[in-house]
Motif scaffolding. Sequence first.
Motif, PDB file in Angstrom:
ATOM      1  N   ALA A 196       0.837  -1.203   0.000  1.00 27.47           N
ATOM      2  CA  ALA A 196       0.000   0.000   0.000  1.00 27.47           C
ATOM      3  C   ALA A 196       0.876   1.258   0.000  1.00 27.47           C
ATOM      4  N   GLU A 197       0.242   2.392  -0.172  1.00 26.37           N
ATOM      5  CA  GLU A 197       0.989   3.645  -0.275  1.00 26.37           C
ATOM      6  C   GLU A 197       1.311   4.211   1.106  1.00 26.37           C
ATOM      7  N   SER A 198       2.567   4.527   1.319  1.00 29.58           N
ATOM      8  CA  SER A 198       3.028   5.143   2.560  1.00 29.58           C
ATOM      9  C   SER A 198       4.343   5.851   2.249  1.00 29.58           C
ATOM     10  N   GLU A 199       4.843   6.604   3.202  1.00 31.57           N
ATOM     11  CA  GLU A 199       6.136   7.265   2.994  1.00 31.57           C
ATOM     12  C   GLU A 199       7.221   6.217   2.726  1.00 31.57           C
ATOM     13  N   GLU A 200       7.152   5.120   3.475  1.00 34.59           N
ATOM     14  CA  GLU A 200       8.176   4.081   3.326  1.00 34.59           C
ATOM     15  C   GLU A 200       8.091   3.375   1.985  1.00 34.59           C
ATOM     16  N   SER A 201       6.865   3.059   1.553  1.00 39.54           N
ATOM     17  CA  SER A 201       6.732   2.349   0.277  1.00 39.54           C
ATOM     18  C   SER A 201       7.095   3.251  -0.900  1.00 39.54           C
ATOM     19  N   VAL A 202       6.750   4.527  -0.812  1.00 44.42           N
ATOM     20  CA  VAL A 202       7.117   5.476  -1.876  1.00 44.42           C
ATOM     21  C   VAL A 202       8.637   5.608  -1.954  1.00 44.42           C
ATOM     22  N   CYS A 203       9.289   5.657  -0.799  1.00 41.78           N
ATOM     23  CA  CYS A 203      10.741   5.737  -0.757  1.00 41.78           C
ATOM     24  C   CYS A 203      11.374   4.480  -1.365  1.00 41.78           C
ATOM     25  N   LEU A 204      10.863   3.314  -0.987  1.00 44.43           N
ATOM     26  CA  LEU A 204      11.379   2.056  -1.533  1.00 44.43           C
ATOM     27  C   LEU A 204      11.213   2.031  -3.046  1.00 44.43           C
ATOM     28  N   CYS A 205      10.051   2.446  -3.521  1.00 43.30           N
ATOM     29  CA  CYS A 205       9.797   2.442  -4.964  1.00 43.30           C
ATOM     30  C   CYS A 205      10.733   3.392  -5.695  1.00 43.30           C
ATOM     31  N   ALA A 206      10.971   4.566  -5.122  1.00 44.56           N
ATOM     32  CA  ALA A 206      11.883   5.531  -5.746  1.00 44.56           C
ATOM     33  C   ALA A 206      13.285   4.934  -5.861  1.00 44.56           C
ATOM     34  N   ILE A 207      13.714   4.248  -4.822  1.00 38.65           N
ATOM     35  CA  ILE A 207      15.030   3.596  -4.831  1.00 38.65           C
ATOM     36  C   ILE A 207      15.089   2.547  -5.939  1.00 38.65           C
ATOM     37  N   VAL A 208      14.049   1.731  -6.029  1.00 38.45           N
ATOM     38  CA  VAL A 208      14.011   0.669  -7.040  1.00 38.45           C
ATOM     39  C   VAL A 208      13.977   1.259  -8.446  1.00 38.45           C
ATOM     40  N   GLU A 209      13.214   2.352  -8.634  1.00 36.87           N
ATOM     41  CA  GLU A 209      13.149   2.981  -9.957  1.00 36.87           C
ATOM     42  C   GLU A 209      14.504   3.551 -10.359  1.00 36.87           C
ATOM     43  N   MET A 210      15.249   4.112  -9.413  1.00 41.56           N
ATOM     44  CA  MET A 210      16.586   4.614  -9.733  1.00 41.56           C
ATOM     45  C   MET A 210      17.522   3.478 -10.115  1.00 41.56           C
ATOM     46  N   ILE A 211      17.413   2.366  -9.413  1.00 38.16           N
ATOM     47  CA  ILE A 211      18.238   1.199  -9.733  1.00 38.16           C
ATOM     48  C   ILE A 211      17.884   0.666 -11.124  1.00 38.16           C
ATOM     49  N   GLN A 212      16.599   0.591 -11.406  1.00 39.18           N
ATOM     50  CA  GLN A 212      16.166   0.119 -12.723  1.00 39.18           C
ATOM     51  C   GLN A 212      16.668   1.042 -13.831  1.00 39.18           C
ATOM     52  N   SER A 213      16.572   2.348 -13.622  1.00 38.72           N
ATOM     53  CA  SER A 213      17.066   3.309 -14.616  1.00 38.72           C
ATOM     54  C   SER A 213      18.563   3.162 -14.821  1.00 38.72           C
ATOM     55  N   ALA A 214      19.292   2.970 -13.723  1.00 38.14           N
ATOM     56  CA  ALA A 214      20.739   2.796 -13.809  1.00 38.14           C
ATOM     57  C   ALA A 214      21.088   1.560 -14.633  1.00 38.14           C
ATOM     58  N   SER A 215      20.386   0.479 -14.386  1.00 35.01           N
ATOM     59  CA  SER A 215      20.679  -0.763 -15.114  1.00 35.01           C
ATOM     60  C   SER A 215      20.397  -0.598 -16.606  1.00 35.01           C
ATOM     61  N   LEU A 216      19.350   0.150 -16.951  1.00 33.66           N
ATOM     62  CA  LEU A 216      19.023   0.369 -18.358  1.00 33.66           C
ATOM     63  C   LEU A 216      20.044   1.277 -19.032  1.00 33.66           C
ATOM     64  N   LEU A 217      20.541   2.270 -18.299  1.00 38.16           N
ATOM     65  CA  LEU A 217      21.592   3.135 -18.838  1.00 38.16           C
ATOM     66  C   LEU A 217      22.819   2.315 -19.220  1.00 38.16           C
TER      67      LEU A 217
END
Length: 306
Positions: free
Chosen positions: A46-67
Amino acid sequence: MVALTRIEAKVQEFLEELQSPLVLELSANLQSGKMLRSKLALNIAAESEESVCLCAIVEMIQSASLLHDDVIDNATTRRNKPSINALFGDKNAIMLGDVLYSKAFGELTTFQKTYPLIPRIIANAVTTLAIGEMEDVELSKEFNDDEAKYLTMIEHKTAALIEATAYAAAFLAGKNEKDAERFQIYGRSLGVAFQIIDDVLDIVADSKDLGKPALSDFKEGKTTLPYLYLYHLLDDAGKIRLRKAFKRDLEAKEQEWVLEQLHTSGAITKSIGLARHFGKVGVEAIANQSCDKLIEIMHAMIDRDF
């Protein structure tokens, strides 16, 4: 979805903290994807400060891997737009990937006190992802006819981060170890099925929708599952012909032959069947967890337009 907007804003916040105009300039040209991993996490925790933070971290990692992936593959486009390496060069693309990885790992430490397993889960996944990249490069050196090697590679390269996201989100949701492992299995299965379907779409999808020319995987040296299945269905002459087509810019006649064989041999249907098998494994793993939305995500991902 409001939560996805919050995640994008959180990524931007993390990048602005670096106080680097160059990073902001380069990152502004990143192409936003479907955010599958974030949707997965939000439907588990569900949506929370913690889950949004985790998702942001994962999205940055995913972007890095694609780069890094685009540099390795000499790709000039990403989702129908010029890739970062095409716009700013390989060096800047690699360094931006390094910045995203480093910042993501720094932010992971904020989970250490309350959810000590989460940093290790994500960090281990990134290590596995990098190993998967190496395996992909190694397999692309010559035609691969080993299904096990292909499946191991995509489990590492594609599924590892999806698996880790689901596993970490389960702990955020308060699941015990046994139940969290069910979500881990779901995530791994989703990741493998996702990549198989992506590989099929490289063959059957319209190049405009795909964001790259059809059959580009084979030209780049990737013996994905449909080609692997086709190889074992062909006679000796066909096997030789397919191997000769590997990593080549095919003339129209030769491309037509490859496409025809892929469709008429049943290789594509067999590949989709394996993706459905992994989907079933994933859905069965969370059968008692009241996660109808995750079941929908699995089916929608596998049943994408062919």
